[in-house]
Design a protein around this motif. Structure first.
Motif, PDB file in Angstrom:
ATOM      1  N   ILE A 158      36.328  61.750  36.582  1.00  0.00           N
ATOM      2  CA  ILE A 158      35.695  60.485  37.285  1.00  0.00           C
ATOM      3  C   ILE A 158      36.489  59.085  36.918  1.00  0.00           C
ATOM      4  O   ILE A 158      36.679  58.373  37.700  1.00  0.00           O
ATOM      5  CB  ILE A 158      33.986  60.247  36.872  1.00  0.00           C
ATOM      6  N   ILE A 159      36.830  58.906  35.661  1.00  0.00           N
ATOM      7  CA  ILE A 159      37.390  57.766  35.167  1.00  0.00           C
ATOM      8  C   ILE A 159      38.795  57.408  35.994  1.00  0.00           C
ATOM      9  O   ILE A 159      39.105  56.425  36.421  1.00  0.00           O
ATOM     10  CB  ILE A 159      37.572  57.691  33.595  1.00  0.00           C
ATOM     11  N   TYR A 160      39.548  58.772  35.776  1.00  0.00           N
ATOM     12  CA  TYR A 160      41.017  58.442  36.186  1.00  0.00           C
ATOM     13  C   TYR A 160      41.037  58.518  38.001  1.00  0.00           C
ATOM     14  O   TYR A 160      41.557  57.717  38.491  1.00  0.00           O
ATOM     15  CB  TYR A 160      41.650  59.814  36.111  1.00  0.00           C
ATOM     16  N   GLY A 161      40.044  59.189  38.564  1.00  0.00           N
ATOM     17  CA  GLY A 161      39.995  59.051  39.950  1.00  0.00           C
ATOM     18  C   GLY A 161      39.401  57.743  40.385  1.00  0.00           C
ATOM     19  O   GLY A 161      40.055  57.229  41.612  1.00  0.00           O
ATOM     20  N   VAL A 162      38.473  57.255  39.892  1.00  0.00           N
ATOM     21  CA  VAL A 162      37.875  55.776  40.346  1.00  0.00           C
ATOM     22  C   VAL A 162      38.959  54.812  40.058  1.00  0.00           C
ATOM     23  O   VAL A 162      39.232  54.081  41.058  1.00  0.00           O
ATOM     24  CB  VAL A 162      36.452  55.330  39.801  1.00  0.00           C
ATOM     25  N   LEU A 163      39.874  54.858  38.855  1.00  0.00           N
ATOM     26  CA  LEU A 163      40.800  53.875  38.549  1.00  0.00           C
ATOM     27  C   LEU A 163      41.817  54.014  39.506  1.00  0.00           C
ATOM     28  O   LEU A 163      42.457  53.133  40.216  1.00  0.00           O
ATOM     29  CB  LEU A 163      41.383  53.945  37.223  1.00  0.00           C
ATOM     30  N   GLY A 164      42.470  55.244  40.036  1.00  0.00           N
ATOM     31  CA  GLY A 164      43.295  55.453  40.880  1.00  0.00           C
ATOM     32  C   GLY A 164      42.891  54.814  42.285  1.00  0.00           C
ATOM     33  O   GLY A 164      43.742  54.316  42.835  1.00  0.00           O
ATOM     34  N   ILE A 165      41.901  55.053  42.712  1.00  0.00           N
ATOM     35  CA  ILE A 165      41.444  54.684  43.951  1.00  0.00           C
ATOM     36  C   ILE A 165      41.489  53.245  43.929  1.00  0.00           C
ATOM     37  O   ILE A 165      41.804  52.646  44.921  1.00  0.00           O
ATOM     38  CB  ILE A 165      39.830  55.329  44.396  1.00  0.00           C
ATOM     39  N   VAL A 166      40.787  52.563  43.022  1.00  0.00           N
ATOM     40  CA  VAL A 166      40.989  51.081  43.029  1.00  0.00           C
ATOM     41  C   VAL A 166      42.156  50.705  43.033  1.00  0.00           C
ATOM     42  O   VAL A 166      42.565  49.562  43.641  1.00  0.00           O
ATOM     43  CB  VAL A 166      40.195  50.631  41.581  1.00  0.00           C
ATOM     44  N   PHE A 167      43.160  51.029  42.098  1.00  0.00           N
ATOM     45  CA  PHE A 167      44.456  50.466  42.136  1.00  0.00           C
ATOM     46  C   PHE A 167      45.235  50.712  43.422  1.00  0.00           C
ATOM     47  O   PHE A 167      45.859  50.000  43.831  1.00  0.00           O
ATOM     48  CB  PHE A 167      45.413  51.195  40.851  1.00  0.00           C
ATOM     49  N   PHE A 168      44.829  52.026  43.812  1.00  0.00           N
ATOM     50  CA  PHE A 168      45.740  52.169  45.370  1.00  0.00           C
ATOM     51  C   PHE A 168      45.204  51.370  46.368  1.00  0.00           C
ATOM     52  O   PHE A 168      46.087  50.893  47.068  1.00  0.00           O
ATOM     53  CB  PHE A 168      45.322  53.615  45.836  1.00  0.00           C
ATOM     54  N   VAL A 169      43.914  51.123  46.227  1.00  0.00           N
ATOM     55  CA  VAL A 169      43.106  50.344  47.614  1.00  0.00           C
ATOM     56  C   VAL A 169      43.676  48.880  47.296  1.00  0.00           C
ATOM     57  O   VAL A 169      44.054  48.233  48.195  1.00  0.00           O
ATOM     58  CB  VAL A 169      41.846  50.643  47.549  1.00  0.00           C
ATOM     59  N   SER A 170      43.685  48.321  46.235  1.00  0.00           N
ATOM     60  CA  SER A 170      44.106  46.816  46.036  1.00  0.00           C
ATOM     61  C   SER A 170      45.543  46.653  46.142  1.00  0.00           C
ATOM     62  O   SER A 170      45.891  45.694  46.726  1.00  0.00           O
ATOM     63  CB  SER A 170      43.373  46.467  44.573  1.00  0.00           C
ATOM     64  N   GLY A 171      46.276  47.729  45.918  1.00  0.00           N
ATOM     65  CA  GLY A 171      47.812  47.397  45.951  1.00  0.00           C
ATOM     66  C   GLY A 171      48.276  47.681  47.375  1.00  0.00           C
ATOM     67  O   GLY A 171      48.929  46.657  47.954  1.00  0.00           O
ATOM     68  N   ILE A 172      47.425  48.362  48.083  1.00  0.00           N
ATOM     69  CA  ILE A 172      47.465  48.616  49.582  1.00  0.00           C
ATOM     70  C   ILE A 172      47.075  47.063  50.514  1.00  0.00           C
ATOM     71  O   ILE A 172      47.779  46.687  51.189  1.00  0.00           O
ATOM     72  CB  ILE A 172      46.976  49.628  50.241  1.00  0.00           C
ATOM     73  N   SER A 173      45.996  46.726  50.165  1.00  0.00           N
ATOM     74  CA  SER A 173      45.549  45.280  50.598  1.00  0.00           C
ATOM     75  C   SER A 173      46.182  44.181  50.209  1.00  0.00           C
ATOM     76  O   SER A 173      46.487  43.410  51.120  1.00  0.00           O
ATOM     77  CB  SER A 173      44.107  45.318  50.102  1.00  0.00           C
ATOM     78  N   LEU A 174      46.860  44.299  49.037  1.00  0.00           N
ATOM     79  CA  LEU A 174      47.687  42.977  48.670  1.00  0.00           C
ATOM     80  C   LEU A 174      49.083  43.066  49.327  1.00  0.00           C
ATOM     81  O   LEU A 174      49.485  41.986  49.729  1.00  0.00           O
ATOM     82  CB  LEU A 174      47.832  43.018  47.370  1.00  0.00           C
ATOM     83  N   VAL A 175      49.660  44.275  49.508  1.00  0.00           N
ATOM     84  CA  VAL A 175      50.965  44.222  50.361  1.00  0.00           C
ATOM     85  C   VAL A 175      50.574  43.942  51.764  1.00  0.00           C
ATOM     86  O   VAL A 175      51.484  43.338  52.285  1.00  0.00           O
ATOM     87  CB  VAL A 175      51.481  45.618  49.963  1.00  0.00           C
ATOM     88  N   ARG A 176      49.582  44.368  52.218  1.00  0.00           N
ATOM     89  CA  ARG A 176      49.335  43.990  53.735  1.00  0.00           C
ATOM     90  C   ARG A 176      48.812  42.691  53.924  1.00  0.00           C
ATOM     91  O   ARG A 176      49.466  42.371  55.198  1.00  0.00           O
ATOM     92  CB  ARG A 176      48.164  45.230  54.037  1.00  0.00           C
ATOM     93  N   THR A 177      48.375  42.135  53.205  1.00  0.00           N
ATOM     94  CA  THR A 177      47.758  40.679  53.322  1.00  0.00           C
ATOM     95  C   THR A 177      48.950  39.623  52.967  1.00  0.00           C
ATOM     96  O   THR A 177      48.566  38.441  53.346  1.00  0.00           O
ATOM     97  CB  THR A 177      46.543  40.261  52.703  1.00  0.00           C
ATOM     98  N   THR A 178      49.927  39.963  52.264  1.00  0.00           N
ATOM     99  CA  THR A 178      50.921  39.024  52.051  1.00  0.00           C
ATOM    100  C   THR A 178      51.790  38.812  52.826  1.00  0.00           C
ATOM    101  O   THR A 178      52.430  39.747  53.576  1.00  0.00           O
ATOM    102  CB  THR A 178      51.422  39.435  50.755  1.00  0.00           C
ATOM    103  N   LYS A 179      52.122  37.532  53.602  1.00  0.00           N
ATOM    104  CA  LYS A 179      53.112  37.297  54.461  1.00  0.00           C
ATOM    105  C   LYS A 179      54.495  37.261  53.867  1.00  0.00           C
ATOM    106  O   LYS A 179      54.776  36.774  52.672  1.00  0.00           O
ATOM    107  CB  LYS A 179      52.700  35.938  55.252  1.00  0.00           C
ATOM    108  N   ASP A 180      55.497  37.796  54.688  1.00  0.00           N
ATOM    109  CA  ASP A 180      57.025  37.364  54.266  1.00  0.00           C
ATOM    110  C   ASP A 180      57.335  36.048  54.607  1.00  0.00           C
ATOM    111  O   ASP A 180      57.098  35.431  55.678  1.00  0.00           O
ATOM    112  CB  ASP A 180      57.733  38.399  55.112  1.00  0.00           C
ATOM    113  N   GLU A 181      57.905  35.287  53.702  1.00  0.00           N
ATOM    114  CA  GLU A 181      58.328  33.786  53.782  1.00  0.00           C
ATOM    115  C   GLU A 181      59.951  34.145  53.570  1.00  0.00           C
ATOM    116  O   GLU A 181      60.467  34.260  52.296  1.00  0.00           O
ATOM    117  CB  GLU A 181      57.613  32.883  52.872  1.00  0.00           C
ATOM    118  N   ALA A 182      60.633  33.694  54.509  1.00  0.00           N
ATOM    119  CA  ALA A 182      62.110  33.724  54.247  1.00  0.00           C
ATOM    120  C   ALA A 182      62.657  32.425  53.882  1.00  0.00           C
ATOM    121  O   ALA A 182      62.119  31.136  54.036  1.00  0.00           O
ATOM    122  CB  ALA A 182      62.842  34.187  55.680  1.00  0.00           C
TER     123      ALA A 182
END
Length: 64
Positions: A40-64
């Motif tokens: 339960i602990i490793y599964g929940v932490l894995g899901i939280v890290f995975f979802v937060s990482g994906i959403s952080l990459v998705r919402t960050t805009k590229d600035e050249a």
């Protein structure tokens, strides 16, 4: 590359690692209480890290 994107990729990698470790523990478990707690602990932490990482990459805009 943006610092937020690097951090998001790192969180995503940690989440994938946590989910893979959960699968390894699940395949070698004997059904004891300590095994279930670690699943339960490793599964929940894995899901939280995975979802937060994906959403952080998705919402960050590229600035050249």
């Amino acid at each position: 590359m943006n610092l937020k994107r690097i951090f998001g990729a790192l969180l995503t990698a940690l989440g994938i690692g946590g989910l893979i470790y959960t699968a390894i523990v699940f395949s070698s478990t004997s059904g004891e209480t300590q095994d279930i707690k670690s699943l339960i602990i490793y599964g929940v932490l894995g899901i939280v890290f995975f979802v937060s990482g994906i959403s952080l990459v998705r919402t960050t805009k590229d600035e050249a």
